[in-house]
Motif scaffolding. Sequence first.
Motif, short mmCIF file in Angstrom:
data_model
loop_
_atom_site.label_atom_id
_atom_site.label_comp_id
_atom_site.label_asym_id
_atom_site.label_seq_id
_atom_site.Cartn_x
_atom_site.Cartn_y
_atom_site.Cartn_z
N THR A 154 0.86 -1.20 0.00
CA THR A 154 0.00 0.00 0.00
C THR A 154 0.89 1.25 0.00
O THR A 154 0.77 2.12 0.86
N CYS A 155 1.76 1.29 -1.00
CA CYS A 155 2.73 2.40 -1.10
C CYS A 155 2.03 3.74 -1.31
O CYS A 155 2.62 4.80 -1.09
N TYR A 156 0.76 3.68 -1.75
CA TYR A 156 0.02 4.92 -2.08
C TYR A 156 -0.60 5.58 -0.85
O TYR A 156 -1.24 6.62 -0.96
N MET A 157 -0.41 4.98 0.33
CA MET A 157 -0.95 5.61 1.55
C MET A 157 -0.18 6.90 1.83
O MET A 157 1.03 6.98 1.58
N ASP A 158 -0.88 7.89 2.41
CA ASP A 158 -0.25 9.18 2.67
C ASP A 158 1.05 9.02 3.47
O ASP A 158 2.04 9.70 3.21
N GLU A 159 1.03 8.13 4.46
CA GLU A 159 2.19 7.97 5.34
C GLU A 159 3.41 7.47 4.58
O GLU A 159 4.55 7.70 4.99
N VAL A 160 3.18 6.74 3.48
CA VAL A 160 4.30 6.17 2.71
C VAL A 160 4.77 7.17 1.66
O VAL A 160 5.96 7.35 1.43
N GLY A 161 3.80 7.80 1.02
CA GLY A 161 4.15 8.92 0.14
C GLY A 161 4.36 8.59 -1.32
O GLY A 161 4.78 9.46 -2.08
N ASN A 162 4.08 7.37 -1.75
CA ASN A 162 4.19 7.07 -3.18
C ASN A 162 2.77 7.08 -3.76
O ASN A 162 2.18 6.03 -4.02
N THR A 163 2.25 8.29 -3.93
CA THR A 163 0.84 8.45 -4.36
C THR A 163 0.80 9.16 -5.70
O THR A 163 0.93 10.39 -5.76
N PRO A 164 0.64 8.41 -6.78
CA PRO A 164 0.62 9.05 -8.10
C PRO A 164 -0.58 9.98 -8.29
O PRO A 164 -1.58 9.86 -7.58
N ARG A 167 -4.47 3.15 8.47
CA ARG A 167 -4.54 3.55 9.89
C ARG A 167 -5.99 3.46 10.39
O ARG A 167 -6.26 2.95 11.47
N ALA A 168 -6.92 3.96 9.58
CA ALA A 168 -8.33 3.94 9.99
C ALA A 168 -8.82 2.50 10.14
O ALA A 168 -9.62 2.20 11.04
N ILE A 179 -8.55 4.09 -8.49
CA ILE A 179 -8.86 5.09 -7.47
C ILE A 179 -8.10 6.39 -7.72
O ILE A 179 -8.62 7.48 -7.51
N LEU A 180 -6.85 6.28 -8.19
CA LEU A 180 -6.06 7.49 -8.40
C LEU A 180 -6.12 7.98 -9.84
O LEU A 180 -5.73 9.11 -10.13
N GLY A 181 -6.56 7.12 -10.74
CA GLY A 181 -6.66 7.54 -12.15
C GLY A 181 -5.31 7.61 -12.84
O GLY A 181 -5.16 8.25 -13.89
N ALA A 182 -4.29 6.95 -12.26
CA ALA A 182 -2.99 6.87 -12.94
C ALA A 182 -3.08 5.80 -14.03
O ALA A 182 -4.12 5.15 -14.17
N ARG A 183 -2.01 5.63 -14.78
CA ARG A 183 -2.05 4.67 -15.89
C ARG A 183 -0.88 3.69 -15.79
O ARG A 183 0.29 4.09 -15.85
N ASP A 223 -13.65 9.19 0.14
CA ASP A 223 -12.92 9.56 1.36
C ASP A 223 -12.08 8.37 1.85
O ASP A 223 -12.01 7.33 1.18
N ASP A 224 -11.48 8.51 3.04
CA ASP A 224 -10.57 7.46 3.52
C ASP A 224 -11.28 6.11 3.67
O ASP A 224 -10.70 5.07 3.37
N GLU A 225 -12.54 6.16 4.11
CA GLU A 225 -13.28 4.90 4.30
C GLU A 225 -13.49 4.22 2.93
O GLU A 225 -13.28 3.02 2.78
N ALA A 226 -13.90 5.05 1.96
CA ALA A 226 -14.12 4.49 0.62
C ALA A 226 -12.81 3.97 0.02
O ALA A 226 -12.78 2.90 -0.59
N LYS A 227 -11.73 4.71 0.23
CA LYS A 227 -10.44 4.28 -0.33
C LYS A 227 -10.00 2.94 0.26
O LYS A 227 -9.50 2.07 -0.44
N ALA A 228 -10.21 2.78 1.57
CA ALA A 228 -9.84 1.51 2.21
C ALA A 228 -10.72 0.37 1.67
O ALA A 228 -10.23 -0.73 1.39
N TYR A 229 -12.00 0.66 1.50
CA TYR A 229 -12.92 -0.35 0.96
C TYR A 229 -12.47 -0.78 -0.44
O TYR A 229 -12.34 -1.97 -0.73
N PHE A 230 -12.18 0.21 -1.29
CA PHE A 230 -11.84 -0.15 -2.67
C PHE A 230 -10.42 -0.69 -2.80
O PHE A 230 -10.11 -1.36 -3.78
N LYS A 231 -9.57 -0.41 -1.84
CA LYS A 231 -8.26 -1.08 -1.78
C LYS A 231 -8.47 -2.60 -1.67
O LYS A 231 -7.88 -3.38 -2.41
#
Length: 422
Positions: free
Chosen positions: A127-137, A319-320, A157-161, A235-243
């Motif tokens: 989960t490198c894309y988490m804010d705490e890790v900082g690899n969020t495209p 975290r949540a 979720i991020l719309g990267a390619r 939001d964070d809840e939705a992001k965790a769900y879709f992760k």
Amino acid sequence: MELTERQQAILDGKEGEVKAKVMRTLIMYGETFGSTRMVDITGEYGHLVTSFGLSVMKPVYDLMDTLIDGGAISGQKFSVDPRPLDGSVPSNLIQNLFFKVMYSKQADYDAQLKKLGILADDAYTCTCYMDEVGNTPKEGDILSWAESSAVVYANSILGARCNRNSGILDLFGSIVGCVPYFGLLTDEGRKADWLIEVRTSKKPEAQLIGSAIGMKVMEDVPYVVGLDKYFGSLDDEAKAYFKDFGAATASNGAVGLYHIENLTPEAKRMGRSLLREGYKTFLIDDEVLENTQRNYPVIWKDKNARPRLAFIGCPHLSRAQLESWEERIGNELKRKGAKKLSIKTVMTAAPAVLKEFRKSDAYKRLESYGVIISYICPLMYMNNPMCGSMPVITCSNKLRTYTSARYFKEDELLAIITGGAL
Ligand code: F3S
């Protein structure tokens, strides 16, 4: 293959013979999939799938040495999938010996990753894309990643390619700064082949509906309607769900991108125009989900064995999610008049997430319930003959798919680890 001046120079050996070979390999990879041009990576960081120092992977270590010696260091820093082992996760003497032999190259491999450009000493997580890790495209970024759960998250979720690259090709793209243009990098490849209609009586379990969709559509792109009503926004809840949803689609099938109506970036922008002509449909109701779960094979020797271990956190928890599990376990234990879990339970999250979480009261409470908090990949822990015969339970559909772990929905798992029967 159409190349830019920079790409052509690398292919011509202007940056050394090793980089030229890396470029040649990527071109061959692209041509296999009908690609006619290379595109530059625009994402800031890479992400590699191979984190483990398996003793049998000698060709990989030799290749890494060739890259390092030839100056083919990654042009961008990268994060890596979670480490395989952590002494705090329960294992017996024989398992310990086996792990020692099996992952005997871990320290050497870690040193190679450092030389090649790992982002930080603790950048080991899926989960490198988490804010705490900082690899969020950012939306639209072109990536050279592997790790199916991370790729599907970045795309959806991020719309990267990013394509579902294999290990090593992820690193090759980061080294030369480009990837072949095909598949999920193209507008056409991001169109949906399936309209998935969700008509369940309540919010479906993320890992279960993800599994049902993955097994139905396999590598196709699904456009899902009827899930957005459970979420106000991404939001964070939705992001965790879709992760968790995405990891199940990507492992139970081979999904690299999904669209959720009114929620994910492209679906919000383009709506049902994302549906490809002649798309197929699939209706998911309570019965489909019940059948999906009922049909999972249980491959334990003794189907009624008492579980020896429970894993929560594949993919790694946010975290949540850690806080929510703490609350639910605390309430359930209280309701049952118990103080500790009756099954050894391991929760996993990114080292950077855990670093902050360990300072919290919620962490202390989780520990007091007997939960073991770790940064490992449960799959790497289990994917060997020593753990194959061990009765392990999980609420991860990815772990269920690749190992002998038995799947339970989160509430079912909660009931078991707090003293309930199977
Ligand atoms: Fe992550 Fe390992 Fe699961 S990489 S998604 S914890 S299999």
